[in-house]
Design an enzyme around this catalytic site. Structure first.
Site, PDB file in Angstrom:
ATOM      1  CG  ASP A  75      -1.534 -23.958  25.419  1.00  0.00           C
ATOM      2  OD1 ASP A  75      -1.243 -22.699  25.330  1.00  0.00           O
ATOM      3  OD2 ASP A  75      -1.950 -24.693  24.455  1.00  0.00           O
ATOM      4  CG  HIS A  77      -3.531 -28.580  26.546  1.00  0.00           C
ATOM      5  ND1 HIS A  77      -4.980 -28.487  25.977  1.00  0.00           N
ATOM      6  CD2 HIS A  77      -2.898 -27.990  25.680  1.00  0.00           C
ATOM      7  CE1 HIS A  77      -4.861 -27.797  25.112  1.00  0.00           C
ATOM      8  NE2 HIS A  77      -3.839 -27.316  24.865  1.00  0.00           N
ATOM      9  CG  ASP A 103      -5.681 -24.150  24.522  1.00  0.00           C
ATOM     10  OD1 ASP A 103      -6.696 -23.785  24.349  1.00  0.00           O
ATOM     11  OD2 ASP A 103      -5.020 -24.577  23.610  1.00  0.00           O
ATOM     12  CG  ASN A 135      -7.121 -23.598  20.428  1.00  0.00           C
ATOM     13  OD1 ASN A 135      -6.269 -23.193  21.289  1.00  0.00           O
ATOM     14  ND2 ASN A 135      -7.232 -24.340  19.553  1.00  0.00           N
ATOM     15  CG  HIS A 136      -8.387 -26.846  23.295  1.00  0.00           C
ATOM     16  ND1 HIS A 136      -8.527 -28.108  22.972  1.00  0.00           N
ATOM     17  CD2 HIS A 136      -7.290 -26.594  22.526  1.00  0.00           C
ATOM     18  CE1 HIS A 136      -7.631 -28.783  22.164  1.00  0.00           C
ATOM     19  NE2 HIS A 136      -6.837 -27.725  21.710  1.00  0.00           N
ATOM     20  CG  HIS A 184      -4.931 -19.520  23.379  1.00  0.00           C
ATOM     21  ND1 HIS A 184      -4.213 -20.026  24.268  1.00  0.00           N
ATOM     22  CD2 HIS A 184      -5.008 -20.494  22.200  1.00  0.00           C
ATOM     23  CE1 HIS A 184      -3.977 -21.454  23.927  1.00  0.00           C
ATOM     24  NE2 HIS A 184      -4.472 -21.548  22.693  1.00  0.00           N
ATOM     25  CG  HIS A 259      -2.434 -21.532  19.547  1.00  0.00           C
ATOM     26  ND1 HIS A 259      -3.552 -22.195  19.810  1.00  0.00           N
ATOM     27  CD2 HIS A 259      -2.482 -21.030  18.129  1.00  0.00           C
ATOM     28  CE1 HIS A 259      -4.088 -22.505  18.608  1.00  0.00           C
ATOM     29  NE2 HIS A 259      -3.619 -21.881  17.732  1.00  0.00           N
TER      30      HIS A 259
END
EC number: 3.1.3.16
Length: 322
Positions: A75, A77, A103, A135-136, A184, A259
């Site tokens: 990730d 982000h 992500d 998932n984002h 992920h 994740h």
């Protein structure tokens, strides 16, 4: 700036190579600036990154088949200055091959710079640079956790929708030298054969249940045997027994996923049969976690490069850790 061999034709397919190089140059220019300095690309440039990369994603399989050596990142982000540090440490493309586990957006302050640089590299080096879906990378999630607001504040909602169309085409898993399976989130009770990943439809939103949902949402569970409830309220947790069973059945060595924030940037599970990689140090400014990147060499030996959490307000240091 001359394009690298192949970047004009193959890599820049559908996008002007000079423009692409200029976008990358502008995105990398802030390396020497204060962390957090914005890069303002035009709306039309960003749309092109989305539409051209989308075609490349669709032209490549949903289960990517990759070869080592490769560096794997978890990730990000929207922590753009940390993404730049990862590249400084691992080598800017095409110096190394990369696989990112999803992500890219939400939570951090610079989701736009982050995703634009990643898409630009995908277009320039389509056979050496790979992005999986997290998932984002899903409208119902990034509508809430920051990306929608960033798009709306800096551009408009239409641009957010263009990103959604692009994200709906991202591949969801990668297999490295037939031995390391990457995704992920994690395993799924609906995953009995790897071909089932190949036949997942694209473009697609992420459903609330089923194989695609689990690949992006599930988590290993320390005290779980078999399949358990997931505190996220989505998907499942899976025990070490499920990991061993899966690896044996498919003749694999390792599952590599992201994740979850882990303190050292990487964490093993199930007797080193699964590894979690998380690449956003000081996640959200609320955690003191390190970030990590996993290097897989030609012999499939894995080592970890660590981005230490920053001293408060200070720069952070890198250390190489096996």
């Amino acid at each position: 700036m001359a394009a690298a061999p192949g970047a004009g034709g193959q890599g820049g397919g559908g996008m002007d190579a000079v423009l692409l190089d200029d976008i990358i140059r502008r995105l990398l220019e802030v390396r020497t600036a204060r962390p957090g300095k914005q890069v303002q690309l035009s709306e039309s440039e960003i749309r092109q990154l989305c539409t051209v990369s989308r075609e490349i994603f669709l032209s490549q399989p949903n289960l990517l088949e990759l070869e080592a050596p490769i560096k794997i990142c978890g990730d990000i982000h929207g922590q753009y200055s940390d993404l730049l540090r990862l590249f400084e440490y691992g080598g800017f493309p095409p110096e190394a091959n990369y696989l990112f586990l999803g992500d890219y957006v939400d939570r951090g302050k610079q989701s736009l710079e982050t995703i634009c640089l990643l898409l630009a590299y995908k277009i320039k080096y389509p056979e050496n640079f790979f992005l999986l879906r997290g998932n984002h990378e899903c409208a119902s999630i990034n509508r809430i956790y920051g990306f929608y607001d960033e798009c709306k504040r800096r551009f408009n909602v239409r641009l957010w929708k263009v990103f959604t169309d692009c994200f709906n085409c991202l591949p969801v898993a990668a297999l490295i030298d037939d031995k390391i399976l990457c995704m992920h989130g994690g395993l799924s009770p609906d995953l009995t054969h790897l071909d089932e990943i190949k036949s997942l439809p694209r473009p697609t939103d992420v459903p609330d249940t089923g194989l695609l949902c689990d690949l992006l949402w599930s988590d290993p569970g320390k005290d779980v045997q078999g399949w358990g409830m997931n505190d996220r309220g989505v998907s499942y947790t899976f025990g070490a027994d499920k990991v061993s069973e899966f690896l044996e059945k498919h003749d694999l060595d390792l599952i590599c996923r992201a994740h979850q924030v882990v303190e050292d940037g990487y964490e093993f599970f199930a007797d080193r049969q699964l590894v979690t990689i998380f690449s956003a140090p000081n996640y959200c400014g609320e955690f003191d976690n390190a970030g990590a990147m996993m290097s897989v060499d030609e012999t499939l030996m894995c080592s970890f490069q660590i981005l230490k959490p920053a001293e408060r307000k200070g720069k952070f240091m890198a250390s190489n850790k096996m």
